[in-house]
Design an enzyme around this catalytic site. Structure first.
Site, PDB file in Angstrom:
ATOM      1  N   LYS A 233       0.841  -1.222   0.099  1.00  0.00           N
ATOM      2  CA  LYS A 233      -0.171  -0.121  -0.199  1.00  0.00           C
ATOM      3  C   LYS A 233       0.887   1.165  -0.005  1.00  0.00           C
ATOM      4  CE  LYS A 233      -3.871  -2.336   0.470  1.00  0.00           C
ATOM      5  NZ  LYS A 233      -5.115  -2.293  -0.441  1.00  0.00           N
ATOM      6  N   ASP A 261      -0.622  -0.197  -4.502  1.00  0.00           N
ATOM      7  CA  ASP A 261      -2.119   0.149  -4.335  1.00  0.00           C
ATOM      8  C   ASP A 261      -2.220   1.227  -3.420  1.00  0.00           C
ATOM      9  OD1 ASP A 261      -4.926   0.207  -4.265  1.00  0.00           O
ATOM     10  OD2 ASP A 261      -4.784  -1.595  -2.951  1.00  0.00           O
ATOM     11  N   GLU A 287      -2.375   0.456  -8.678  1.00  0.00           N
ATOM     12  CA  GLU A 287      -3.915  -0.112  -8.162  1.00  0.00           C
ATOM     13  C   GLU A 287      -4.502   1.182  -7.761  1.00  0.00           C
ATOM     14  OE1 GLU A 287      -6.350  -3.207  -5.912  1.00  0.00           O
ATOM     15  OE2 GLU A 287      -4.131  -3.699  -6.685  1.00  0.00           O
ATOM     16  N   GLU A 316     -12.089  -2.767  -7.870  1.00  0.00           N
ATOM     17  CA  GLU A 316     -12.568  -3.062  -6.497  1.00  0.00           C
ATOM     18  C   GLU A 316     -13.926  -2.193  -6.106  1.00  0.00           C
ATOM     19  OE1 GLU A 316     -10.628  -2.189  -2.668  1.00  0.00           O
ATOM     20  OE2 GLU A 316      -8.883  -2.310  -4.106  1.00  0.00           O
ATOM     21  N   ASP A 339     -14.513  -7.558  -8.068  1.00  0.00           N
ATOM     22  CA  ASP A 339     -14.808  -8.005  -6.714  1.00  0.00           C
ATOM     23  C   ASP A 339     -16.126  -8.611  -6.544  1.00  0.00           C
ATOM     24  OD1 ASP A 339     -14.320  -6.663  -3.692  1.00  0.00           O
ATOM     25  OD2 ASP A 339     -16.088  -7.047  -4.130  1.00  0.00           O
ATOM     26  N   HIS A 366      -9.735  -8.444  -7.085  1.00  0.00           N
ATOM     27  CA  HIS A 366      -9.627  -8.094  -5.760  1.00  0.00           C
ATOM     28  C   HIS A 366     -10.051  -8.951  -4.764  1.00  0.00           C
ATOM     29  CE1 HIS A 366     -11.430  -5.879  -2.248  1.00  0.00           C
ATOM     30  NE2 HIS A 366     -10.040  -5.593  -2.229  1.00  0.00           N
TER      31      HIS A 366
END
Length: 460
Positions: A233, A261, A287, A316, A339, A366
């Site tokens: 992340k 992400d 992402e 997602e 998702d 996701h």
């Protein structure tokens, strides 16, 4: 004789009528350890709205869910209760013989549609109910969902999909033609899947709230388990991102894959400049670099990052097949991330998979939230057997948490998802989990609320 008896028993189950839809708010206190934390969602309590569909035939039940992050879950519960009236008293055979039209009925109520349409809280609720219906269907057929889908003829499969709004890319005839062309390899693909599983990557190493030492330890642990692809992340602080990326890249080596992400925190230009600073870590993709609704913004980011071999992934938070159509048709993403709880369940997801196949964009779903790994593995395995029939540029996300609460949790072997063998959608929670974590009356939350009340009274 045995085959006839089994068929007769399934026919009896199909005549069952839905009598009860039970909806529960289930929450886990993951924020205590910063599990799931990212630049946008700093204190998530991984949660779900859990739906149980009961019928007038004993043992004929289905279990579904949609993923949430704690506060606000009670709103989705109310939306599920509103939609339940459309499902109650329906015979299973009536639903499944024309599932596409029933799905449209569920998403097109003339009053409830106003609070969507096909997006937000009402669509999260749709996913929970539709996921339960698929779990129920697979239990009736005594197959895991991926096998139920893989055993359908092209015509049967297409009959569950509502193609409204996406016929400019795919319609019934096109879908049937594509699926028919893939029929000859289905059994071979099933055999390979059951032997080898489906490749996974992990996000468990990269939550934003984890310490540097924890990042190192987790990288080593997942490398030892056979993982070769990792996601981190980013997006809260550039210098901290650089430091954490250095730690992870050093731990996993240059030969392994790294993804990033940002969870929607950047403006378009900010995303481009930030990723130029992180390009030295050779990420495969960034992402959700900006608003999940900004098709043109994603396209601009993709164009600017292409010289650095950085792809763009999103999905997602894509609300429905129409949003995916725009991302795919305009080639605004390099990786499509469906998702299993964000849009309206399997019926709609199949439409997205078909559009992704037609536009040549690989699907890397996701997962990671409550039940998401359990569900989306079925879709990706169906895709492998019946549609894309490859794992090239495709992986399923894996996060190692909350699986112990399911009766049929994911099975990972050497960093591969192994195909579920039990009937259903792998969505049934254990009774002890419900007793402990139902909000606000489960044991954990009751005790927590009582302690907080005691503290407030002492402070007063």
């Amino acid at each position: 004789m045995e085959a006839r008896r089994i068929a007769a028993e399934k026919e009896k189950r199909m005549k069952a009528k839905i009598t009860t839809i039970d909806v529960k708010d289930i929450r886990f206190p993951t924020s205590l350890n910063r599990d799931g934390s990212d630049a946008m969602h700093t204190d998530p309590d991984y949660s779900c709205v859990y739906v149980t569909i009961k019928t007038n035939k004993k043992g004929c039940e289905g279990y579904g869910l949609t993923f949430t992050l704690g506060r606000g879950t009670e709103i989705v519960v109310q939306a599920c209760n509103a939609l339940a009236k459309i499902v109650l008293n329906r015979k299973l055979k009536w639903i499944y013989k024309d599932f596409a039209n029933f799905w449209r009925r569920l998403t097109s109520d003339s009053q409830l549609r106003w609070v969507g349409p096909e997006k937000g809280v009402i669509h999260l609720a749709t996913a929970a109910i539709v996921n339960a219906l698929w779990d129920l269907w697979a239990r009736v057929e005594e197959k895991p969902v991926w096998m139920l889908l893989s055993d359908m003829s092209p015509e049967e499969l297409v009959s569950v999909i509502d193609f409204r709004y996406v016929k400019d890319i795919v319609d019934e005839k096109i879908a049937i033609k594509i699926l028919e062309e893939k029929m000859k390899l289905r059994q071979e693909q099933k055999n390979k899947l059951q032997k080898n599983g489906y490749p996974a990557y992990t996000t468990q190493v990269g939550w934003l709230g984890y310490s540097d030492d924890k990042l190192k330890d987790l990288c080593k642990s997942f490398l030892d388990s056979g993982y070769t692809a990792f996601k981190i992340k980013v997006g809260q602080d550039l210098q901290n991102d650089i430091k954490r990326c250095e730690i992870i890249r050093e731990a996993i080596g240059d030969e392994n894959k790294l993804m990033m992400d940002a969870n929607q925190v950047w403006d378009v230009n900010e995303a481009i400049e930030w990723m130029k600073e992180l390009r030295k870590f050779k990420p495969i993709w960034i992402e959700e670099p900006t608003s999940p609704d900004d098709v043109f913004g994603h396209a601009q980011i993709l164009k600017e990052l292409k010289p650095y071999n950085i792809g763009v992934a999103t999905g997602e938070m894509c609300a429905n097949r129409v949003m995916f159509k725009q991302f795919l048709k305009h080639h605004a993403i390099n990786y499509c991330q469906v998702d299993s709880a964000r849009i309206g369940g399997i019926n709609e997801l199949l439409a997205v998979y078909l559009m992704a196949y037609i536009t040549k964009i690989p699907v890397c779903p996701h997962a990671g939230g409550v039940g998401l790994c359990e569900m989306v593995q079925h879709l990706q395995m169906w895709d492998y057997v019946c549609l894309s029939q490859t794992t090239e540029n495709r992986m399923i996300e894996y996060v190692d948490q909350q699986h112990e609460h399911f009766e049929d949790p994911v099975r990972i072997r050497n960093a591969h998802y192994m195909p579920p063998e039990r009937p259903g959608y792998s969505t049934k929670l254990k009774e002890e989990t419900i007793s402990e974590y139902a909000y606000p009356d489960g044991n954990y939350w009751k005790n927590k609320i009582a302690k907080e009340k005691e503290t407030e009274e002492r402070d007063d």
